[in-house]
Design a protein around this motif. Structure first.
Motif, short mmCIF file in Angstrom:
data_model
loop_
_atom_site.label_atom_id
_atom_site.label_comp_id
_atom_site.label_asym_id
_atom_site.label_seq_id
_atom_site.Cartn_x
_atom_site.Cartn_y
_atom_site.Cartn_z
N TYR B 80 -2.76 0.81 1.95
CA TYR B 80 -2.07 -0.41 1.52
C TYR B 80 -2.97 -1.43 0.87
N LYS B 81 -4.24 -1.43 1.28
CA LYS B 81 -5.12 -2.43 0.67
C LYS B 81 -5.33 -2.14 -0.81
N ARG B 84 -1.76 -2.74 -2.69
CA ARG B 84 -1.32 -4.14 -2.79
C ARG B 84 -2.23 -4.95 -3.70
N GLY B 85 -3.49 -4.58 -3.74
CA GLY B 85 -4.42 -5.30 -4.61
C GLY B 85 -4.07 -5.15 -6.08
N PHE B 113 -5.81 -12.18 -2.22
CA PHE B 113 -5.81 -10.83 -2.76
C PHE B 113 -7.23 -10.29 -2.96
N GLY B 114 -8.17 -10.97 -2.34
CA GLY B 114 -9.51 -10.39 -2.25
C GLY B 114 -10.42 -10.64 -3.43
#
Ligand SMILES: Nc1ncnc2c1ncn2[C@@H]1O[C@H](COP(=O)(O)OP(=O)(O)OP(=O)(O)O)[C@@H](O)[C@H]1O
Ligand SMILES: [Mg+2]
Lengths: 253, 330
Positions: B80-81, B84-85, B113-114
């Motif tokens: 998911y990371k 989703r990014g 969102f990193g």
């Protein structure tokens, strides 16, 4: 680890408080001062020393705990409840961020605020009474653990609550009575024997007792048990949060 | 853009996706959908069709009941990371905190969102969305259209490869709708894959490459826009005659007319979207010349609803076309 995300949540939460800085700082200062005027100076002067500690000094750890508990819970619960309420939580739930990271961001910010408030109270108290801290390290340990575990508890309430009423319910109906009855303003052995037994079921007693021991080396229950209780509470909250996120509790359809 | 499937790996691949909400309502029924990189896909469907549910599932807001979704080749649950990014989401509702400033909220989105802070990118984003002079405004002081654009800015703050727009033009005036389309076109130019939902066929027509039609949780159709528009572009002209006629006069043969059983109605099908002329004028002239007397004429157009009905129950589709424009001269 998505560090930028943790930072984003943390600083966003801190900024939210920053907007109400005056209120955040002024209210603990004022309420502490009031407690000292009423309990410390007015009533305290008629109360004899408890375990050789003047009453005004004796109530400082309890007073701090009272604020730490209520502030941690209200800050953390509001912090996660509000985005749920406005719907902005969608962004967090669709972001590449793990539950642990979400918790660190929100709970970290709430705990930081409580820590700041606790420090302010401690400083304010110093203006009224002479405080000496017997075990600064343990004082800090109890202080920080309390901030974290009760912020976590507040976070759980914020996740659980689906209206403002529920948000207020637990702090009002559970926490405040437990703190007042947990020996914040008295030593448990001042109670009749029966009530001393009952009080032992109050988890907050252990918290206040341990915290007070770190100040004055006097306690109602042994320090080891106090420490154990708070760690157990922390673990329970962590488990609860983990379960809530795992099941998508009230967050995901 | 014709046959896109199997040309390249799809950027989003939805396989046998179903969603049943807690109450027992099945909002998605076995959806299969591949979305190609760089395309604009419009999801059309009536209220409650399941558009938002589909989008929300891909973005991680709704847990699928069955099936799987990959984004950029990664599973939306296990990775998911990563998935989703890559995604930016503009929700259907105007969900914004009231007390935040525009600048703070988009910085927050980027961080969430990193991505590390990038002031110049965010400044440019606000400029592109005509929000730069609102940079320090409180969100609650913005108009609805501005809020919609702030939501777009938030969704784009982390430079996503894929953008979901859930009804970007609901409650938006004509001017802003045009702006919105221009923004979408710009984004496509920069290589962003865009999936949008809409109730308006014109909107799909204006900006999409492909159109998916969803109804009652089912993806009824997924088609290149041009093909779909041809279907939608069909109009019928019904000509009521004063006197019944038994056969279609030779003069009118080239118009492929249908004659009703009572002989009182002639039906002519034409395509409004073809570049050629519709042929109505010459048809009317020809009718005149053939000696038939007109009583009334009606036109009707197949609408999105007709397509739904046609898809669900193909036999009914002819009958149910709604009358789009009224009668003229006796
Ligand atoms: N959280 C939920 N719990 C239960 N049912 C839901 C939930 N969200 C949506 N639904 C139901 O699922 C169906 C699909 O809803 P969805 O929001 O996906 O439709 P939509 O196509 O986006 O409609 P609209 O055009 O009105 O936005 C509807 O019948 C709706 O009532
Ligand atoms: Mg919707």
């Amino acid at each position: 680890m998505n560090l930028p995300a943790i930072k984003a949540i943390y600083f966003n939460e801190m900024r939210r408080t920053g907007n109400t800085l005056l209120q955040s700082i002024a209210s603990p200062v004022i309420s502490t001062a009031l407690y000292f005027v009423v309990f410390g100076a007015a009533i305290g002067s008629r109360i004899q020393n408890i375990d050789n500690v003047p009453y005004g000094v004796f109530i400082v750890p309890g007073l701090m705990m009272l604020s730490l508990l209520t502030q941690s819970i209200s800050n953390a619960s509001f912090g996660i409840f509000f985005p749920k309420f406005t719907g902005t939580i969608y962004e967090i739930m669709s972001a590449p961020i793990s539950y642990l990271e979400i918790v660190i961001g929100f709970v970290g910010a709430a705990a930081t605020k409580s820590f700041i408030i606790g420090t302010i109270i401690l400083i304010t108290a110093n203006f009224f009474v002479d405080l000496e801290i017997a075990h600064p390290f343990w004082m800090m340990a109890f202080f920080i653990l309390t901030c974290i575990s009760f912020s976590l508890f507040g976070f759980i309430i914020g996740l659980w609550a689906d209206n403002f009423e529920k948000l207020q319910l637990i702090p009002l109906l559970v926490i405040t009575p437990l703190v007042f009855l947990g020996g914040s303003f008295y030593s448990v052995d001042m109670l009749p024997e029966f009530w001393q037994k009952v009080t032992l079921f109050n988890p907050v007693l252990y918290l206040i007792s341990g915290f007070r021991w770190s100040f004055f080396e006097v306690s109602d229950v042994s320090v080891g048990i106090s420490l154990l209780m708070i760690l157990a509470f922390l673990a329970a909250c962590l488990g609860m949060v983990w379960w809530m996120f795992k099941t998508g509790y009230k967050l995901k359809n | 853009m014709t046959k896109t499937t199997t040309v390249a790996d799809p950027v989003i691949s939805v396989k046998e996706l179903s969603k049943t909400y807690k109450g027992g309502h099945q909002a998605l029924k076995n959806i299969n959908l591949d979305i190609q990189k760089g395309e604009i896909l419009a999801l059309l469907g009536p209220n409650g069709a399941g558009k938002t549910t589909l989008i929300s599932t891909i973005c991680g807001l709704v847990q699928p009941s069955a099936g799987s979704v990959t984004v950029g080749g990664y599973d939306i649950i296990n990775d998911y990371k990563k998935t989703r990014g890559m995604i930016g989401l503009v929700p259907q509702e105007l969900t914004l905190g009231a007390f935040d400033k525009v600048w703070n909220t988009i910085r927050f989105s980027r961080g969430l969102f990193g991505k590390s802070a990038d002031e110049s990118y965010l400044e440019k984003l606000l400029t592109d969305l005509s929000l730069i002079d609102k940079k320090n405004s409180l969100l609650m002081t913005l108009s609805g259209g501005m809020k919609r654009r702030v939501l777009i800015a938030k969704a784009l703050a982390h430079e996503p490869d894929i953008l979901f727009l859930d009804e970007p033009t609901a409650g938006v005036d004509v001017e802003l709708r045009k702006d919105m389309w221009a923004i979408v076109e710009d984004l496509r130019q920069s290589g962003v894959t865009i999936i949008l939902t809409t109730h308006y066929i014109e909107e799909a027509e204006e900006i999409a490459d492909r159109v998916g039609v969803i109804n009652a949780g089912e993806l009824l159709l997924l088609e290149d826009k041009k093909v779909l528009m041809q279907k939608l572009g069909k109009k019928q002209l019904r000509i009521e005659l004063r006197e019944p006629c038994t056969t279609i006069p030779a003069l009118l043969e080239k118009y492929d007319l249908l004659l009703s059983e009572d002989g009182l109605n002639l039906v002519y099908s034409y395509d409004t979207r073809s570049d050629d002329r519709t042929g109505i004028t010459s048809l009317l002239t020809a009718i005149n010349e053939s000696g038939l007397v007109l009583k009334d004429i009606h036109t009707s157009q197949s609408s999105l609803e007709d397509i739904f009905i046609g898809l669900v129950n193909p036999l009914d589709s002819q009958e149910s076309s709604s009358s789009a424009s009224g009668a003229t001269a006796p």
